[in-house]
Write an enzyme that holds these catalytic residues in place. Structure first.
Site, short mmCIF file in Angstrom:
data_model
loop_
_atom_site.label_atom_id
_atom_site.label_comp_id
_atom_site.label_asym_id
_atom_site.label_seq_id
_atom_site.Cartn_x
_atom_site.Cartn_y
_atom_site.Cartn_z
NE ARG A 108 -2.22 1.14 3.77
CZ ARG A 108 -2.92 1.55 4.81
NH1 ARG A 108 -4.24 1.53 4.77
NH2 ARG A 108 -2.34 1.96 5.91
CB THR A 112 -1.89 7.15 -3.31
OG1 THR A 112 -1.30 5.83 -3.35
CG2 THR A 112 -0.95 8.15 -3.96
CG ASP A 204 2.89 -2.12 8.95
OD1 ASP A 204 2.89 -1.25 8.06
OD2 ASP A 204 3.12 -3.33 8.73
CG ASP A 207 6.53 -2.50 9.76
OD1 ASP A 207 7.13 -3.08 8.82
OD2 ASP A 207 6.28 -1.28 9.77
C1 PRP Z 1 -0.97 -4.05 4.76
C2 PRP Z 1 -1.88 -5.24 4.96
C3 PRP Z 1 -2.75 -5.19 3.74
C4 PRP Z 1 -2.91 -3.71 3.53
C5 PRP Z 1 -4.24 -3.29 4.06
O1 PRP Z 1 0.02 -4.38 3.86
O2 PRP Z 1 -1.16 -6.46 5.12
O3 PRP Z 1 -2.18 -5.81 2.60
O4 PRP Z 1 -1.87 -3.06 4.25
O5 PRP Z 1 -4.51 -1.98 3.79
P1 PRP Z 1 -5.67 -1.51 2.81
O6 PRP Z 1 -6.89 -2.31 3.15
O7 PRP Z 1 -5.84 -0.05 3.13
O8 PRP Z 1 -5.23 -1.73 1.40
P2 PRP Z 1 1.23 -3.40 3.51
O9 PRP Z 1 0.86 -2.55 2.34
O10 PRP Z 1 1.67 -2.70 4.73
O11 PRP Z 1 2.34 -4.40 2.98
P3 PRP Z 1 3.13 -5.57 3.72
O12 PRP Z 1 2.19 -6.74 3.82
O13 PRP Z 1 4.24 -5.83 2.78
O14 PRP Z 1 3.60 -5.08 5.06
N1 URA Z 2 -2.16 -2.15 7.24
C1 URA Z 2 -1.76 -2.53 8.47
O1 URA Z 2 -0.84 -3.34 8.60
N2 URA Z 2 -2.40 -2.01 9.54
C2 URA Z 2 -3.42 -1.15 9.41
O2 URA Z 2 -3.96 -0.72 10.44
C3 URA Z 2 -3.82 -0.76 8.13
C4 URA Z 2 -3.17 -1.28 7.06
#
Ligand code: PRP
Ligand code: URA
Length: 213
Positions: A108, A112, A204, A207
């Site tokens: 994400r 944006t 997150d 993380d």
């Molecule tokens: C996080 C999570 C989802 C997304 C959710 O991933 O694991 O994929 O955000 O957010 P949204 O519903 O607003 O799209 P992230 O983009 O942080 O990537 P990662 O899994 O690599 O940490």
């Molecule tokens: N992605 C995450 O990992 N946590 C949130 O709260 C939203 C998006």
């Protein structure tokens, strides 16, 4: 929160709720966070898969022959949305070791809040298989919607989405964009903050799971 769509299932089992509270705690270690997510994933999968179709197979017990229930149709597919989806995947594979596995890589964009694609690998015959997408967080739902778009473009017709936590905004958006997709979660929280994070949430997920920042 507005009325929940019929496609939403909140798994309110006490063990799930207890484990989720442990995960939310800012003091929860990376190792513990991963272990708890894996444990919860099997409860979520139990609900998401409870209507899998059965057929029968003739077998002989030591006492007599019977027509016993077995899963019908092609092997199902788990699709992990990288990278945090991998935290749910192992628990699901423990329940269904023969499942096929796909991966959709997207992250994400923090400004944006739109998903950015970087990888895709899906099994064949997606149209014939139940497809279960996994990602711990359904926040804006932009990532989940993009992932559903990908699996539908590959032919999937029976699509389910398993997450640990959802925001009401994400649940509503998914129901509007993909009203046929059933969503399974341990909780629907209060709201999204200005940065698109689920509140109270757990921060997150990627993380916390992988010890990055
Ligand atoms: C996080 C999570 C989802 C997304 C959710 O991933 O694991 O994929 O955000 O957010 P949204 O519903 O607003 O799209 P992230 O983009 O942080 O990537 P990662 O899994 O690599 O940490
Ligand atoms: N992605 C995450 O990992 N946590 C949130 O709260 C939203 C998006």
């Amino acid at each position: 929160m507005t009325d929940s769509p019929a496609t939403l299932t909140v798994v309110d089992h006490p063990l799930v709720q207890h484990k989720l509270t442990l995960m939310r705690d800012v003091e929860c270690s990376t190792a513990k966070f991963r272990a708890l997510l894996r444990e919860i994933s099997t409860f979520l999968a139990y609900e998401a898969l409870r209507d899998l179709p059965l057929t029968t197979k003739r077998i002989a017990t030591p006492l007599e022959a019977i027509d016993a229930p077995v899963l019908e149709g092609k092997k199902l597919v788990f699709v992990s949305i990288l990278r945090a989806g991998n935290g749910l995947l192992d628990g699901l594979l423990e329940l269904v070791p023969a499942a096929r596995v796909g991966f959709i890589g997207l992250y994400r964009d923090p400004e944006t809040l739109q998903p950015v694609d970087y990888y895709k690998k899906l099994p064949g015959e997606m149209a014939e298989r139940p497809v279960i997408l996994v990602d711990p967080m359904l926040a804006t739902a932009n990532s989940a919607i993009a992932a559903v778009d990908h699996v539908k473009a590959a032919g999937a017709r029976d699509v389910r989405f398993i997450c640990l936590l959802a925001a009401p905004e994400g649940v509503a958006k998914m129901a509007a964009r993909h009203p046929d997709v059933r969503v399974y979660t341990a909780a629907v929280d209060s709201h999204l903050n200005d940065h698109g994070y689920i509140v109270p949430g757990l921060g997150d997920a990627g993380d916390r799971m992988f010890g990055t920042k």
